[in-house]
Scaffold this motif. Structure first.
Motif, PDB file in Angstrom:
ATOM      1  N   ASP A 195       2.445 -18.231 -48.338  1.00  0.00           N
ATOM      2  CA  ASP A 195       1.691 -18.565 -47.121  1.00  0.00           C
ATOM      3  C   ASP A 195       2.132 -17.703 -45.944  1.00  0.00           C
ATOM      4  O   ASP A 195       1.305 -17.212 -45.174  1.00  0.00           O
ATOM      5  CB  ASP A 195       1.832 -20.047 -46.780  1.00  0.00           C
ATOM      6  CG  ASP A 195       1.070 -20.946 -47.742  1.00  0.00           C
ATOM      7  OD1 ASP A 195       0.170 -20.445 -48.449  1.00  0.00           O
ATOM      8  OD2 ASP A 195       1.384 -22.146 -47.791  1.00  0.00           O
ATOM      9  N   GLN A 196       3.449 -17.530 -45.791  1.00  0.00           N
ATOM     10  CA  GLN A 196       3.974 -16.693 -44.706  1.00  0.00           C
ATOM     11  C   GLN A 196       3.454 -15.263 -44.836  1.00  0.00           C
ATOM     12  O   GLN A 196       3.044 -14.641 -43.852  1.00  0.00           O
ATOM     13  CB  GLN A 196       5.513 -16.669 -44.743  1.00  0.00           C
ATOM     14  CG  GLN A 196       6.168 -17.973 -44.400  1.00  0.00           C
ATOM     15  CD  GLN A 196       6.201 -18.209 -42.903  1.00  0.00           C
ATOM     16  OE1 GLN A 196       6.090 -17.286 -42.105  1.00  0.00           O
ATOM     17  NE2 GLN A 196       6.338 -19.468 -42.521  1.00  0.00           N
ATOM     18  N   LEU A 197       3.471 -14.751 -46.070  1.00  0.00           N
ATOM     19  CA  LEU A 197       3.026 -13.379 -46.291  1.00  0.00           C
ATOM     20  C   LEU A 197       1.535 -13.207 -46.027  1.00  0.00           C
ATOM     21  O   LEU A 197       1.114 -12.195 -45.473  1.00  0.00           O
ATOM     22  CB  LEU A 197       3.362 -12.943 -47.719  1.00  0.00           C
ATOM     23  CG  LEU A 197       4.839 -12.671 -47.965  1.00  0.00           C
ATOM     24  CD1 LEU A 197       5.130 -12.590 -49.456  1.00  0.00           C
ATOM     25  CD2 LEU A 197       5.267 -11.386 -47.269  1.00  0.00           C
ATOM     26  N   LYS A 198       0.727 -14.185 -46.439  1.00  0.00           N
ATOM     27  CA  LYS A 198      -0.710 -14.095 -46.177  1.00  0.00           C
ATOM     28  C   LYS A 198      -0.955 -14.029 -44.673  1.00  0.00           C
ATOM     29  O   LYS A 198      -1.783 -13.241 -44.205  1.00  0.00           O
ATOM     30  CB  LYS A 198      -1.448 -15.286 -46.797  1.00  0.00           C
ATOM     31  CG  LYS A 198      -1.660 -15.143 -48.296  1.00  0.00           C
ATOM     32  CD  LYS A 198      -2.204 -16.385 -48.925  1.00  0.00           C
ATOM     33  CE  LYS A 198      -3.698 -16.484 -48.868  1.00  0.00           C
ATOM     34  NZ  LYS A 198      -4.225 -17.613 -49.663  1.00  0.00           N
ATOM     35  N   ASN A 199      -0.216 -14.821 -43.909  1.00  0.00           N
ATOM     36  CA  ASN A 199      -0.352 -14.806 -42.449  1.00  0.00           C
ATOM     37  C   ASN A 199       0.066 -13.460 -41.867  1.00  0.00           C
ATOM     38  O   ASN A 199      -0.580 -12.937 -40.965  1.00  0.00           O
ATOM     39  CB  ASN A 199       0.466 -15.924 -41.817  1.00  0.00           C
ATOM     40  CG  ASN A 199      -0.142 -17.288 -42.075  1.00  0.00           C
ATOM     41  OD1 ASN A 199      -1.333 -17.417 -42.323  1.00  0.00           O
ATOM     42  ND2 ASN A 199       0.690 -18.310 -42.048  1.00  0.00           N
ATOM     43  N   LYS A 200       1.149 -12.889 -42.378  1.00  0.00           N
ATOM     44  CA  LYS A 200       1.658 -11.632 -41.839  1.00  0.00           C
ATOM     45  C   LYS A 200       0.786 -10.442 -42.238  1.00  0.00           C
ATOM     46  O   LYS A 200       0.588  -9.532 -41.457  1.00  0.00           O
ATOM     47  CB  LYS A 200       3.101 -11.409 -42.295  1.00  0.00           C
ATOM     48  CG  LYS A 200       4.095 -12.356 -41.636  1.00  0.00           C
ATOM     49  CD  LYS A 200       5.504 -12.080 -42.111  1.00  0.00           C
ATOM     50  CE  LYS A 200       6.517 -13.097 -41.682  1.00  0.00           C
ATOM     51  NZ  LYS A 200       6.557 -13.458 -40.308  1.00  0.00           N
ATOM     52  N   LEU A 201       0.283 -10.445 -43.475  1.00  0.00           N
ATOM     53  CA  LEU A 201      -0.562  -9.334 -43.930  1.00  0.00           C
ATOM     54  C   LEU A 201      -1.945  -9.376 -43.292  1.00  0.00           C
ATOM     55  O   LEU A 201      -2.542  -8.339 -43.038  1.00  0.00           O
ATOM     56  CB  LEU A 201      -0.730  -9.360 -45.452  1.00  0.00           C
ATOM     57  CG  LEU A 201       0.376  -8.779 -46.303  1.00  0.00           C
ATOM     58  CD1 LEU A 201       0.027  -8.899 -47.779  1.00  0.00           C
ATOM     59  CD2 LEU A 201       0.657  -7.334 -45.959  1.00  0.00           C
ATOM     60  N   GLY A 202      -2.462 -10.581 -43.080  1.00  0.00           N
ATOM     61  CA  GLY A 202      -3.803 -10.718 -42.525  1.00  0.00           C
ATOM     62  C   GLY A 202      -4.878 -10.560 -43.582  1.00  0.00           C
ATOM     63  O   GLY A 202      -5.794 -11.355 -43.675  1.00  0.00           O
ATOM     64  N   SER A 203      -4.773  -9.521 -44.402  1.00  0.00           N
ATOM     65  CA  SER A 203      -5.720  -9.262 -45.473  1.00  0.00           C
ATOM     66  C   SER A 203      -4.961  -8.610 -46.616  1.00  0.00           C
ATOM     67  O   SER A 203      -4.247  -7.623 -46.410  1.00  0.00           O
ATOM     68  CB  SER A 203      -6.827  -8.338 -44.981  1.00  0.00           C
ATOM     69  OG  SER A 203      -7.695  -8.003 -46.045  1.00  0.00           O
ATOM     70  N   GLY A 204      -5.079  -9.180 -47.825  1.00  0.00           N
ATOM     71  CA  GLY A 204      -4.381  -8.573 -48.946  1.00  0.00           C
ATOM     72  C   GLY A 204      -4.306  -9.463 -50.169  1.00  0.00           C
ATOM     73  O   GLY A 204      -4.832 -10.575 -50.192  1.00  0.00           O
ATOM     74  N   VAL A 205      -3.640  -8.915 -51.188  1.00  0.00           N
ATOM     75  CA  VAL A 205      -3.397  -9.595 -52.455  1.00  0.00           C
ATOM     76  C   VAL A 205      -1.894  -9.668 -52.644  1.00  0.00           C
ATOM     77  O   VAL A 205      -1.199  -8.661 -52.510  1.00  0.00           O
ATOM     78  CB  VAL A 205      -4.035  -8.819 -53.631  1.00  0.00           C
ATOM     79  CG1 VAL A 205      -3.710  -9.479 -54.965  1.00  0.00           C
ATOM     80  CG2 VAL A 205      -5.540  -8.681 -53.441  1.00  0.00           C
ATOM     81  N   ILE A 206      -1.391 -10.873 -52.948  1.00  0.00           N
ATOM     82  CA  ILE A 206       0.048 -11.076 -53.070  1.00  0.00           C
ATOM     83  C   ILE A 206       0.345 -11.789 -54.373  1.00  0.00           C
ATOM     84  O   ILE A 206      -0.295 -12.794 -54.701  1.00  0.00           O
ATOM     85  CB  ILE A 206       0.589 -11.926 -51.906  1.00  0.00           C
ATOM     86  CG1 ILE A 206       0.240 -11.286 -50.572  1.00  0.00           C
ATOM     87  CG2 ILE A 206       2.093 -12.141 -52.041  1.00  0.00           C
ATOM     88  CD1 ILE A 206       0.287 -12.248 -49.398  1.00  0.00           C
ATOM     89  N   VAL A 207       1.322 -11.265 -55.121  1.00  0.00           N
ATOM     90  CA  VAL A 207       1.837 -11.946 -56.309  1.00  0.00           C
ATOM     91  C   VAL A 207       3.347 -12.011 -56.157  1.00  0.00           C
ATOM     92  O   VAL A 207       4.009 -10.989 -55.971  1.00  0.00           O
ATOM     93  CB  VAL A 207       1.470 -11.204 -57.616  1.00  0.00           C
ATOM     94  CG1 VAL A 207       2.062 -11.928 -58.817  1.00  0.00           C
ATOM     95  CG2 VAL A 207      -0.038 -11.065 -57.756  1.00  0.00           C
ATOM     96  N   LEU A 208       3.888 -13.222 -56.203  1.00  0.00           N
ATOM     97  CA  LEU A 208       5.328 -13.432 -56.106  1.00  0.00           C
ATOM     98  C   LEU A 208       5.811 -14.150 -57.354  1.00  0.00           C
ATOM     99  O   LEU A 208       5.106 -15.005 -57.898  1.00  0.00           O
ATOM    100  CB  LEU A 208       5.678 -14.286 -54.889  1.00  0.00           C
ATOM    101  CG  LEU A 208       5.297 -13.751 -53.520  1.00  0.00           C
ATOM    102  CD1 LEU A 208       5.657 -14.775 -52.451  1.00  0.00           C
ATOM    103  CD2 LEU A 208       5.988 -12.423 -53.243  1.00  0.00           C
TER     104      LEU A 208
END
Length: 131
Positions: free
Chosen positions: A41-54
């Protein structure tokens, strides 16, 4: 929450661009599902737009979360990304277009699986672009 915030700041710098989309696929220290979700969630907020896999490893268990920002869910689906990683680490998962989670039991293959995410995103973008 503080750990997620600090980790998120460090990880944003590792995002790569694939077809104009920021992609981040990383193993993190957070081994439990809640910590992974918070970091995502933190990363989605910081990236603004993107794809994240952790992904996090706890003993022989792998936990994976994937997130796609709402502006990209018509092109890349979190469920597809999480399943591709999970298949490589001996697991499976599922979820929505914007968030999905999975598990697996072969941590030794996690690095290869995460390394392939950018290529998978590129495929997804290419398919929808008609290339």
């Amino acid at each position: 929450a503080r750990l997620a915030s600090q980790t998120g700041s460090d990880l944003v710098d590792k995002a790569v661009e694939v077809g104009g989309v920021r992609v981040l696929a990383e193993q993190v220290d957070a081994a439990d599902a809640k910590a992974l979700r918070n970091t995502l969630d933190q990363l989605k907020n910081k990236l603004g737009s993107g794809v994240i896999v952790l992904a996090g490893v706890d003993g022989e268990k792998v936990r994976i979360v994937a997130g796609v920002t709402s502006d990209l869910t018509d092109r890349v689906r979190a469920g597809d990304m999480v399943n591709r990683v999970a298949e490589r680490v001996g697991g499976r998962g599922g979820g929505r277009a914007d968030f999905a989670q999975a598990g697996g039991n072969d941590p030794s293959r996690l690095g290869d699986a995460l390394g392939a995410v950018s290529g998978w995103v590129g495929e997804a973008l290419g398919e929808t672009a008609g290339n």
